[in-house]
Every structure is written in structure tokens, then in C-alpha cells.
Design an enzyme around this catalytic site. Sequence first.
Site, short mmCIF file in Angstrom:
data_model
loop_
_atom_site.label_atom_id
_atom_site.label_comp_id
_atom_site.label_asym_id
_atom_site.label_seq_id
_atom_site.Cartn_x
_atom_site.Cartn_y
_atom_site.Cartn_z
N ASN A 1 0.79 -1.24 0.00
CA ASN A 1 0.00 0.00 0.00
C ASN A 1 0.82 1.30 0.00
OD1 ASN A 1 0.67 -0.53 2.66
ND2 ASN A 1 -1.26 0.19 3.48
N TYR A 2 2.01 1.26 0.59
CA TYR A 2 2.93 2.40 0.44
C TYR A 2 4.25 1.82 -0.05
CZ TYR A 2 -0.45 5.34 2.75
OH TYR A 2 -1.59 6.04 3.06
N LYS B 1 12.80 -6.99 0.91
CA LYS B 1 11.90 -7.82 0.10
C LYS B 1 10.60 -7.04 -0.08
CE LYS B 1 8.72 -10.89 -0.38
NZ LYS B 1 7.81 -10.03 -1.11
N GLU C 1 4.71 -4.20 12.05
CA GLU C 1 3.68 -3.16 11.86
C GLU C 1 2.54 -3.84 11.10
OE1 GLU C 1 3.49 0.15 12.54
OE2 GLU C 1 5.49 0.54 13.30
N GLU D 1 -10.44 -6.46 9.42
CA GLU D 1 -9.85 -5.35 8.69
C GLU D 1 -10.55 -5.24 7.33
OE1 GLU D 1 -5.63 -5.66 7.72
OE2 GLU D 1 -5.39 -3.54 8.21
N ARG E 1 -5.31 1.46 3.89
CA ARG E 1 -4.29 1.97 4.80
C ARG E 1 -4.49 1.29 6.15
NH1 ARG E 1 -7.28 6.08 4.51
NH2 ARG E 1 -6.57 6.79 6.53
N CYS E 2 -3.38 0.93 6.79
CA CYS E 2 -3.52 0.27 8.09
C CYS E 2 -4.16 1.21 9.09
CB CYS E 2 -2.15 -0.16 8.58
SG CYS E 2 -0.99 1.19 8.51
#
Length: 491
Positions: free
Chosen positions: A166-167, A189, A262, A391, A295-296
Site C-alpha cells: 500500500n505504500y 523484500k 507493523e 480489517e 491503509r492500516c
Amino acid sequence: MSIFDSIRFVKDNKYIYKILINGKWLESSTKKTFEIKSPADGSLIAEAQKASKRDAGKTVKAAFNAKTKIANMDASERGKILDKMGNLLEEHKDEFINVICRESGKTIKLAQGEVHASIERLHYASDEAKEIRGEFIKGDIAGKRNSMGMVVRQPLGVLLAITPFNYPLFTGIAKIAPGIAVGNSIVVKPASADPICLLMFGRIMQEAGLPDGVLNIITGSSSEIGDYLCSHPQIDMISFTGSSEVGKHIASIAGMKKLHLELGGKAPAIVLEDCNLDIAVKEVATGSLKFSGQRCDSISRVLVVESIANNFVKGILKEVENWKFGDPRKPENVIGPLINEAAAKRVEELVSDAIKKGAKLLYGGKRYEHGYFEPTVLDFVNRDMKIAWEETFGPVITIIRVKDYEEAIELANESEYGLDACIFTKDIDKAFDAAQRIEAGSVHINAHPTHGLGMFPFGGDESSGVGREGIKYSIEDMSKVHVMVLHSHKE
Ligand code: NAP
Ligand code: MG
């Protein structure tokens, strides 16, 4: 001629990207590759190397052998290299923005934000390299007047950085920059969906003068090389950003390595009767919909007190009209597709489970070809629905009506996640109370959770992870305390 020519070659009219091991750009030992497809229309963008365990072994060896090179480099020198990386990224920023848009499906504006934050993060890391301090401890605190200790921070050795889709650039740089600032060598990675921008960044590192082997980048299937890397005895620390499922798996095989995880989130937004409704509406919409909710830290449960729920929902339905949805390459669109079709189907399942169990679909809710999923508003969500707990990672504003503040706090804390949260109220006492009682790494008052450059420490507890990232905090995480003690025998 481009500085990126050495990292790829052309075959059948498409780019094939290589991997970076010990300063050399190579094909995988098996010559196998995998495809990178555009989330916007499913077209093939390029191919990348499907590295084998043998390649992974060579990569770790390169980082291991380069450990002392970077650890022994003066902090001022590491700082200069990081600054240079920032300057070079700035120079080539349009190429990075273009690639991020293409491989991740981001809009230009979001990709610009990501590249800009990455540049800034590098410059901050340059300053951090020169700010790493230790402490001096006098032995007389424990009756040993003649002993004194000097506490210093040393690099850990070899850092394995694994990043999510995502980023694709920023999460890599948020690990690489402090990792180098403190003197570690690194194996990266990247996520297989969008690895090109980090591979390009490998070239920036070389141009900036980072010695060979200090940073190595390997692409490939996580089932083939993931477990191998995560359990490799020469890796000292794993800094992983990604899903809770994979994070827990990594923790189970990592052995004694230091871990920074994270992971996922299910951020609640508590909306109280005395809030500034315009601010709450705007912030909740942005927090839920930006980058299609992938996004988390995205808001994925809105806990709104019953007495203002109707007004709040009215505001949200008006606001959501501004979130133009469609092809991210068209400048008028604010929301593009999800990363792939499977991701959109998962969101569809969560939404239909909620509707089946009594939630009201007030807006959107439709999935289209490729990974497109409309911005969606669901009201009257309750605890029996999967979307209340799992989520979402999609553009859904999930509204749960609560009786009062206490019920909101209780629901906020009932989640297995604990990454981010926010509360909207003008009552300073309630805001302060919530900020302390909500079990999450950070609680934002009157704004949606954002982390930007990492100026505030970032991370979560329980299924959201272990450790904190951010300016200063990553340096602490990626280094170890070392003490030298002088004992005097003078009477
Ligand atoms: P993911 O599926 O967990 O993948 C993340 C990375 O882990 C990818 O590079 C993936 O490689 C790799 N991987 C998968 N299995 C592995 C294994 N056995 N060993 C080593 N590496 C392995 O996550 P994602 O779908 O890319 O990203 C979305 C998730 O990331 C969400 O849950 C989101 O909340 C979380 N996230 C958290 C934060 C945070 O700071 N807390 C920030 C951003 C995202 P492949 O791509 O090759 O499978
Ligand atoms: Mg995934």
C-alpha cells in the site's frame, strides 16, 4: 539513457527488472520471473525476478559481509549519503510518481504525497544519524564509586525489511533510512504487487555512494523465499509491515531475531454529540476513503452516539459525493481501484455479510471489473457482522450507532487490533479520558489518524504488532545498547 537502465532490460517489448545483490543487478538463478499488472486496467506493466532460495542465500551473505563496512563508516558520512539519496530522489521524482501510480493504482496526488514524504524522511534520517547519543552512568548509584559505564548504541547487523503493497516506496524508505542511519546492512523484500519503485530506489542508493552489499533488494514469491529469509541465522532483525496473519507467521519462525511488526488495524472513530460536525464528517470521510481505505490507519468503524447519528449520516452522504471514483489516471478521480480483484471481492463479501445481517446500504456497495469498488456507506452495522471486527481495507464508511460515550469506549477496545483510533469532541475532559483509555498505539483528537513522515511514533499492540516506528523511535528499535565499564582500583 536513464540511470535506471542497469536495473532492467527489454524483452518482448516489456521491461524485466533485476534484483540487487552486492552492488550488482542480476537475473534470478533460475531466470524465472513474475508479472506486475496495473490495478487500473489489469494490463501487464513489467516483470520482476522470481528469486530462488539460492539467490536469497547470496543476498543475505552479501549483507552479512557488508556489515562492518557500514557499521564502521562515520555517522557524518552516513548522514551525507542519506542526504544525497534525498536529493537524487527529488531529481527523479517524476519517474517515481509515475511508477507508483502505475503499479499500485494510486492517483497522482497520492503518489506525489508518498514520494515527497520519502524525500523528507531521508533528510530526517540524515540528521538522526548524527544525533545518536549514549549515556554515562556513575557506579555510585549502587555503591560502586570507582566504576563508571559508557552506554552507546550499536547497529544490530543485518536487517531484513519486508514491505506491503500500500505504500510501496515509503514503507521501504521508513525502514532503509533509519537502518542505514544507525549503521545496519539491509536485505529488502518488497511486496510482489508493486516492487518496481523500491528497485528503482536501489539505483538511487548506488548513485548516492552507498557501498556495495549494504543494501540488497530481492523480489520473488513469499512462499519460496519468505520463510527462508525470516528464519536465516545471519539475519539479526526483521522489520515487517504487512498483514497480521503474515506477521504472526513470521514471529513463529523467526527464533531469536529482534522483531518489529507493523500489522493490521481496525481504527475506531468515536463521534460525540458535542463535536464540530463539519470537521467530524470531513475527517471521517477522508480517514475511511483515502486510497480506497487501503491503509492500516484507515478509519474502519465509526462509533457515533445515537443523538447525533442522523445528522452525522446526512453530512457523510453529502460529503461522499465529493469522492469521485474511477480510473486513477484521470485527474478528476479521487478514488481508484483496490490492488486487485481478490481484494475487491473480499470487501464485497464483508459488505454483503453486513447487509444480510441487517445493515443499511446508504451509498455505493458495487464492485466492478478489475479491483474497482465504489465508495460505500453502511449504517446500522452491529457487532454480529464481520465488518465490525475484520480489517476492511476497502472504501467503506462503517457506521455503528452507540448509546453513549461509555459504550463507544467499550466497543473501541473490544477489537483484537490496537493500532490507531480517533475521537471527535469539544469536551477536553472526554478527549483526554478517551486518549488514555483507548487501547491503541496512537489516539488522534479531532482528526483522522495520519502518520506522515513518522514525526509521531507509529505502531500498535496485540494483533497490530510489536515495536514503534518513527523519527528517533526506529533508530532505537534498529540498534542495541552496548556498555563499556571502567573500573578504577585507585583507593
Ligand atoms: P501481506 O500480504 O501481509 O504482505 C506483506 C509483505 O509480506 C509482502 O512483501 C509479502 O510478499 C510478504 N510476505 C508474505 N508472506 C511472507 C512470508 N511467509 N515470509 C516473508 N514475507 C512474506 O500484506 P499486504 O497485503 O501487502 O499489505 C496490507 C496489510 O499490511 C494490511 O493488513 C495492512 O494493515 C498492513 N499494513 C500495516 C501497516 C502498519 O504500519 N501497521 C502499514 C501498511 C500496511 P508478497 O507480496 O510476495 O506476498
Ligand atoms: Mg496481502
